[in-house]
Write a protein that holds these residues in place. Structure first.
Motif, short mmCIF file in Angstrom:
data_model
loop_
_atom_site.label_atom_id
_atom_site.label_comp_id
_atom_site.label_asym_id
_atom_site.label_seq_id
_atom_site.Cartn_x
_atom_site.Cartn_y
_atom_site.Cartn_z
N GLY A 1 0.97 -1.11 0.11
CA GLY A 1 -0.11 0.09 0.02
C GLY A 1 0.71 1.25 0.03
O GLY A 1 0.65 2.38 -0.77
N ILE A 2 1.90 1.28 0.78
CA ILE A 2 2.75 2.50 1.00
C ILE A 2 3.47 2.65 -0.57
O ILE A 2 3.55 3.63 -1.01
N ALA A 3 4.05 1.58 -0.96
CA ALA A 3 4.40 1.46 -2.58
C ALA A 3 3.69 1.94 -3.66
O ALA A 3 4.01 2.94 -4.47
N PHE A 4 2.42 1.48 -3.35
CA PHE A 4 1.31 1.93 -4.33
C PHE A 4 1.23 3.48 -4.27
O PHE A 4 1.15 4.10 -5.37
N GLN A 5 1.11 3.96 -3.27
CA GLN A 5 0.89 5.65 -3.07
C GLN A 5 2.17 6.34 -3.38
O GLN A 5 1.97 7.28 -4.12
N ILE A 6 3.31 5.79 -2.97
CA ILE A 6 4.51 6.63 -3.56
C ILE A 6 4.62 6.68 -4.87
O ILE A 6 4.74 7.64 -5.36
N LYS A 7 3.84 5.46 -5.53
CA LYS A 7 4.09 5.50 -7.15
C LYS A 7 3.16 6.63 -7.60
O LYS A 7 3.43 7.32 -8.65
N SER B 1 3.69 -20.78 -4.97
CA SER B 1 2.60 -20.92 -5.47
C SER B 1 2.05 -20.04 -6.55
O SER B 1 2.91 -18.95 -6.40
N GLN B 2 1.25 -20.19 -7.16
CA GLN B 2 0.98 -19.17 -8.34
C GLN B 2 0.27 -17.86 -7.68
O GLN B 2 0.27 -16.70 -7.93
N ALA B 3 -0.41 -18.09 -6.48
CA ALA B 3 -0.97 -16.98 -5.66
C ALA B 3 0.23 -16.04 -5.26
O ALA B 3 0.15 -14.68 -5.18
N LYS B 4 1.30 -16.70 -4.70
CA LYS B 4 2.30 -15.87 -4.22
C LYS B 4 3.04 -15.33 -5.50
O LYS B 4 3.36 -13.99 -5.38
N THR B 5 3.18 -16.00 -6.44
CA THR B 5 3.84 -15.39 -7.52
C THR B 5 3.08 -14.11 -8.13
O THR B 5 3.59 -12.96 -8.46
N PHE B 6 1.76 -14.04 -8.16
CA PHE B 6 1.07 -13.11 -8.59
C PHE B 6 0.99 -11.79 -7.65
O PHE B 6 1.17 -10.58 -7.85
N LEU B 7 1.00 -12.14 -6.26
CA LEU B 7 1.15 -10.97 -5.36
C LEU B 7 2.55 -10.39 -5.25
O LEU B 7 2.45 -9.18 -5.48
N ILE B 8 3.41 -11.24 -5.73
CA ILE B 8 4.89 -10.61 -5.89
C ILE B 8 4.86 -9.78 -7.10
O ILE B 8 5.37 -8.51 -7.16
N GLU B 9 4.31 -10.12 -8.26
CA GLU B 9 4.27 -9.44 -9.32
C GLU B 9 3.50 -8.08 -9.04
O GLU B 9 3.87 -7.02 -9.88
N ILE B 10 2.61 -8.17 -8.60
CA ILE B 10 1.56 -7.07 -8.27
C ILE B 10 2.54 -5.82 -7.49
O ILE B 10 2.39 -4.73 -7.86
N ALA B 11 3.30 -6.14 -6.73
CA ALA B 11 4.05 -5.32 -5.96
C ALA B 11 5.26 -4.80 -6.82
O ALA B 11 5.33 -3.58 -6.87
N TYR B 12 5.78 -5.58 -7.79
CA TYR B 12 6.90 -5.02 -8.62
C TYR B 12 6.12 -4.38 -9.92
O TYR B 12 6.88 -3.57 -10.63
N TYR B 13 4.88 -4.45 -9.98
CA TYR B 13 4.15 -3.83 -11.07
C TYR B 13 4.26 -2.06 -10.84
O TYR B 13 4.33 -1.42 -11.75
N ASN B 14 4.35 -1.88 -9.58
CA ASN B 14 4.44 -0.29 -9.32
C ASN B 14 5.83 0.16 -9.72
O ASN B 14 5.79 1.44 -9.91
N SER B 15 6.72 -0.56 -10.02
CA SER B 15 7.73 0.09 -10.95
C SER B 15 7.69 0.60 -12.07
O SER B 15 8.39 1.53 -12.54
N SER B 16 6.73 -0.08 -12.82
CA SER B 16 6.57 0.35 -14.17
C SER B 16 5.04 0.91 -14.64
O SER B 16 5.11 1.47 -15.81
N ARG B 17 4.20 0.78 -13.78
CA ARG B 17 2.88 1.44 -14.05
C ARG B 17 3.16 2.96 -14.39
O ARG B 17 3.86 3.59 -13.79
N THR B 18 2.18 3.24 -15.38
CA THR B 18 1.82 4.58 -15.70
C THR B 18 0.61 5.39 -15.54
O THR B 18 0.46 6.41 -15.80
N ILE B 19 -0.34 4.55 -14.85
CA ILE B 19 -1.57 4.98 -14.37
C ILE B 19 -1.81 4.68 -13.17
O ILE B 19 -1.09 3.58 -12.66
#
Length: 322
Positions: free
Chosen positions: A205-211, A304-322
């Motif tokens: 959540g903090i990463a999301f808002q910083i982005k 697990s696939q769920a864990k992989t998706f959660l980690i990918e969601i976190a790292y998506y903050n590095s690249s998202r533009t919206i």
């Protein structure tokens, strides 16, 4: 990673969650039903229910309580957005007019209250409500305190990094925590697992808002992300705080923020100050650190696939533009 991949993975659970949202908001009051249908057609990322269901799958198979808590998180989130748009006098969200702009602030507050009440009813309909209602209650308190602290600091102009982190935890990360931890509770997660998902959600959540705050200085309105909104509202966020760390006259910069609506050229000068003073780079380093904290928090769970998706969601903050 794409949202469609995650939704496909969640399958019937996602379909049921969406049904619960729609059923919960149904009313025989014509104007309210029409308004709800319009709002449901404008759904954004739907990140909170996605996080809820993935969190449940980290531990076990989601059950009806999990789905209800995921639905309630999305309804609550949208209720807070309606209230925020009134408080901020926002005319546009997600590229469309806000409810406040369409129906007026009074109606927007009432619809927001309706959604909030429905979210609470959904939480109370679960068999684990005694364990999860304190989470959602705490979130509502955090949201109100965060908004008021932000208003206070926009007036005093003395926001420090500690204030900033408290504000963004209250306004953004607290609902991430309720969404994720509530779902884990619904599937009987252990204390260690609950602590892990809470730390993940807080960091995410903090990463999301910083982005989001970085995008306020670097975004592109053509992509749906207007630039400079927070700055024009005299909100001192992390990119500006980063630039202030090495400023020769930080007091004068803060005073300029206070005059941004009166002093010609102040907005342009402040934008240049942040870009030239390393504010974006500083905020990006902090963003990366919080993303890594989110990933490390999940170490207690097996792959697990769920864990992989959660980690990918976190790292998506590095690249998202919206």
């Amino acid at each position: 990673m794409s949202t469609l991949e995650i939704i496909d993975y969640l399958g019937p659970d996602w379909t049921r969650c969406r049904e619960l949202i729609r059923q919960s908001l149904h009313t025989d009051v014509g104007l309210l039903e029409k308004t709800n249908e319009m709002l449901l057609s404008r759904t954004g990322k739907q990140l909170r229910p996605i996080l809820s269901l993935l969190s449940a799958r980290l531990v076990s198979q989601p059950n009806e309580d999990s789905l209800r808590l995921a639905a309630s998180a999305e309804i609550l989130h949208n209720a807070t957005l309606m209230h925020d748009d009134v408080a901020d006098e926002s005319k546009e969200r997600r590229g469309a007019p806000t409810l406040s702009a369409l129906l007026g602030p009074n109606a927007a507050v009432l619809v927001g209250d309706y959604w909030l009440a429905r979210a609470v009813e959904m939480v109370l309909s679960t068999s684990c409500f005694e364990k999860v209602i304190p989470l959602f209650s705490r979130t509502l308190t955090d949201l109100a305190e965060g908004e008021m602290l932000q208003l206070e600091k926009a007036s005093s102009l003395d926001t420090c990094e500690e204030d900033y982190l408290r504000i963004i935890f209250c306004k953004t990360a607290s609902l991430f925590v309720a969404s994720v931890k509530g779902a884990a509770i619904s599937v009987s997660a252990s204390p260690a697992q609950l602590e892990a998902v809470e730390q993940y959600a807080k960091a995410l959540g903090i990463a999301f808002q910083i982005k989001d705050d970085i995008l306020d200085y670097t975004g592109d309105k053509r992509l749906g992300k207007p630039v400079g909104v927070d700055l024009k509202e005299k909100k001192i966020t992390l990119p500006l705080l980063g630039a202030l760390r090495n400023a020769d006259a930080p007091k004068e910069i803060r005073e300029m923020v206070g005059r941004i609506d009166k002093q010609e050229g102040a907005y342009e000068q402040l934008m240049a100050f942040v870009h030239e003073g390393g504010g974006i780079e500083y905020a990006t380093r902090q963003l990366d650190a919080w993303i890594q904290k989110a990933e490390r928090a999940l170490d207690v769970f097996p792959d697990s696939q769920a864990k992989t998706f959660l980690i990918e969601i976190a790292y998506y903050n590095s690249s998202r533009t919206i």
